[in-house]
Design a protein around this motif. Sequence first.
Motif, PDB file in Angstrom:
ATOM      1  N   ASP A 213      23.282  23.688  25.118  1.00  0.00           N
ATOM      2  CA  ASP A 213      23.114  25.141  25.057  1.00  0.00           C
ATOM      3  C   ASP A 213      24.202  25.837  25.873  1.00  0.00           C
ATOM      4  O   ASP A 213      24.757  26.878  25.455  1.00  0.00           O
ATOM      5  CB  ASP A 213      21.732  25.522  25.587  1.00  0.00           C
ATOM      6  CG  ASP A 213      20.614  25.023  24.668  1.00  0.00           C
ATOM      7  OD1 ASP A 213      20.914  24.727  23.499  1.00  0.00           O
ATOM      8  OD2 ASP A 213      19.462  24.937  25.131  1.00  0.00           O
ATOM      9  N   MET A 214      24.529  25.261  27.046  1.00  0.00           N
ATOM     10  CA  MET A 214      25.560  25.878  27.884  1.00  0.00           C
ATOM     11  C   MET A 214      26.920  25.823  27.194  1.00  0.00           C
ATOM     12  O   MET A 214      27.658  26.819  27.134  1.00  0.00           O
ATOM     13  CB  MET A 214      25.621  25.162  29.241  1.00  0.00           C
ATOM     14  CG  MET A 214      26.638  25.765  30.210  1.00  0.00           C
ATOM     15  SD  MET A 214      26.652  24.858  31.770  1.00  0.00           S
ATOM     16  CE  MET A 214      27.234  23.267  31.214  1.00  0.00           C
ATOM     17  N   LEU A 215      27.275  24.648  26.649  1.00  0.00           N
ATOM     18  CA  LEU A 215      28.555  24.520  25.952  1.00  0.00           C
ATOM     19  C   LEU A 215      28.600  25.390  24.706  1.00  0.00           C
ATOM     20  O   LEU A 215      29.637  25.975  24.380  1.00  0.00           O
ATOM     21  CB  LEU A 215      28.785  23.055  25.576  1.00  0.00           C
ATOM     22  CG  LEU A 215      28.992  22.093  26.755  1.00  0.00           C
ATOM     23  CD1 LEU A 215      29.084  20.666  26.254  1.00  0.00           C
ATOM     24  CD2 LEU A 215      30.251  22.470  27.542  1.00  0.00           C
ATOM     25  N   ARG A 216      27.478  25.484  24.017  1.00  0.00           N
ATOM     26  CA  ARG A 216      27.439  26.324  22.831  1.00  0.00           C
ATOM     27  C   ARG A 216      27.656  27.791  23.204  1.00  0.00           C
ATOM     28  O   ARG A 216      28.376  28.539  22.519  1.00  0.00           O
ATOM     29  CB  ARG A 216      26.102  26.149  22.115  1.00  0.00           C
ATOM     30  CG  ARG A 216      26.048  26.836  20.737  1.00  0.00           C
ATOM     31  CD  ARG A 216      24.649  26.703  20.153  1.00  0.00           C
ATOM     32  NE  ARG A 216      24.258  25.311  20.025  1.00  0.00           N
ATOM     33  CZ  ARG A 216      24.589  24.559  18.982  1.00  0.00           C
ATOM     34  NH1 ARG A 216      25.323  25.056  17.996  1.00  0.00           N
ATOM     35  NH2 ARG A 216      24.204  23.295  18.925  1.00  0.00           N
ATOM     36  N   GLY A 217      27.018  28.189  24.334  1.00  0.00           N
ATOM     37  CA  GLY A 217      27.202  29.569  24.783  1.00  0.00           C
ATOM     38  C   GLY A 217      28.651  29.839  25.183  1.00  0.00           C
ATOM     39  O   GLY A 217      29.205  30.907  24.868  1.00  0.00           O
TER      40      GLY A 217
ATOM     41  N   ALA B 235      15.982  13.243  30.069  1.00  0.00           N
ATOM     42  CA  ALA B 235      17.377  13.130  29.638  1.00  0.00           C
ATOM     43  C   ALA B 235      17.630  14.020  28.424  1.00  0.00           C
ATOM     44  O   ALA B 235      18.681  14.669  28.321  1.00  0.00           O
ATOM     45  CB  ALA B 235      17.707  11.674  29.314  1.00  0.00           C
ATOM     46  N   LEU B 236      16.683  14.073  27.497  1.00  0.00           N
ATOM     47  CA  LEU B 236      16.841  14.929  26.325  1.00  0.00           C
ATOM     48  C   LEU B 236      16.881  16.393  26.725  1.00  0.00           C
ATOM     49  O   LEU B 236      17.688  17.176  26.184  1.00  0.00           O
ATOM     50  CB  LEU B 236      15.679  14.681  25.357  1.00  0.00           C
ATOM     51  CG  LEU B 236      15.677  15.524  24.081  1.00  0.00           C
ATOM     52  CD1 LEU B 236      16.939  15.254  23.272  1.00  0.00           C
ATOM     53  CD2 LEU B 236      14.431  15.237  23.258  1.00  0.00           C
ATOM     54  N   ALA B 237      16.049  16.781  27.689  1.00  0.00           N
ATOM     55  CA  ALA B 237      16.060  18.174  28.149  1.00  0.00           C
ATOM     56  C   ALA B 237      17.395  18.517  28.799  1.00  0.00           C
ATOM     57  O   ALA B 237      17.954  19.610  28.584  1.00  0.00           O
ATOM     58  CB  ALA B 237      14.902  18.404  29.121  1.00  0.00           C
ATOM     59  N   GLN B 238      17.924  17.594  29.637  1.00  0.00           N
ATOM     60  CA  GLN B 238      19.222  17.847  30.263  1.00  0.00           C
ATOM     61  C   GLN B 238      20.327  17.950  29.213  1.00  0.00           C
ATOM     62  O   GLN B 238      21.197  18.836  29.275  1.00  0.00           O
ATOM     63  CB  GLN B 238      19.536  16.726  31.255  1.00  0.00           C
ATOM     64  CG  GLN B 238      18.615  16.702  32.467  1.00  0.00           C
ATOM     65  CD  GLN B 238      18.941  15.564  33.405  1.00  0.00           C
ATOM     66  OE1 GLN B 238      19.879  14.803  33.152  1.00  0.00           O
ATOM     67  NE2 GLN B 238      18.173  15.449  34.486  1.00  0.00           N
ATOM     68  N   ALA B 239      20.308  17.046  28.230  1.00  0.00           N
ATOM     69  CA  ALA B 239      21.322  17.118  27.172  1.00  0.00           C
ATOM     70  C   ALA B 239      21.190  18.411  26.388  1.00  0.00           C
ATOM     71  O   ALA B 239      22.194  19.036  26.009  1.00  0.00           O
ATOM     72  CB  ALA B 239      21.175  15.914  26.245  1.00  0.00           C
ATOM     73  N   GLN B 240      19.969  18.858  26.167  1.00  0.00           N
ATOM     74  CA  GLN B 240      19.770  20.112  25.457  1.00  0.00           C
ATOM     75  C   GLN B 240      20.307  21.289  26.253  1.00  0.00           C
ATOM     76  O   GLN B 240      20.918  22.209  25.695  1.00  0.00           O
ATOM     77  CB  GLN B 240      18.263  20.292  25.178  1.00  0.00           C
ATOM     78  CG  GLN B 240      17.927  21.464  24.276  1.00  0.00           C
ATOM     79  CD  GLN B 240      18.429  21.274  22.874  1.00  0.00           C
ATOM     80  OE1 GLN B 240      18.316  20.185  22.331  1.00  0.00           O
ATOM     81  NE2 GLN B 240      19.004  22.312  22.282  1.00  0.00           N
TER      82      GLN B 240
END
Length: 211
Positions: free
Chosen positions: A151-155, A142-147
């Motif tokens: 990252d996608m939203l930040r990009g 779950a932490l990896a998916q949230a990360q």
Amino acid sequence: MVDKAADEIAAGHKCTPAEVTPYQVAKRLDCEPNGALYAKVRDWRRRRQDEMGLVAIDLPAGAETEFRAMLENLTTEATDHFVRTVRMVGSDLDRTAALRIADAERRRVEAESETAEVLELCQHAELDLGAANTRIGELEEALAQAQRREDMLRGRLEQRDADAAKPGTITETDDVAAADGTAAPSHPDTMDADAPVQQSMPFHEADGASE
């Protein structure tokens, strides 16, 4: 001479021939003790002891029978006492061995019980550890998916900021607004100079009045 001196010494001291020494005999004879004197004294001792051994001793009637009976009685009592002692010692040994065996059996049962409890605790610990590892794996996923989403939203946010910084660039927000029909009307100053201009004409009513 040696025999007489030795006899006198034994009689005067009231001792046995074995207790008479060659030194005493030499002193009585007023001479120096030497090997020959020692040999004569030893020969005198042997002869006197042989003479004493030949003296017969008369025993009372029935003394031998009484002595044998007493000796047999003592032997029987001693044997009985020995047997009783051995049996008592054997009984004590058996009782001690039985107590040791019982104590060892009790300690074995306690050890087996403690071992079973430890094994049960280990099994529970293994189950808890397995569940904890599974939960950790789920949380890590779950932490990896949230990360990844972050990252996608930040990009996308960085790309939007970069596009907004460029003049005349339609951002993703404008595209969404246009699709919704909520785009703001264009300002007159931004109208194309080549576009045809529509002029308003006065309206003439039926009675011929005009402005």
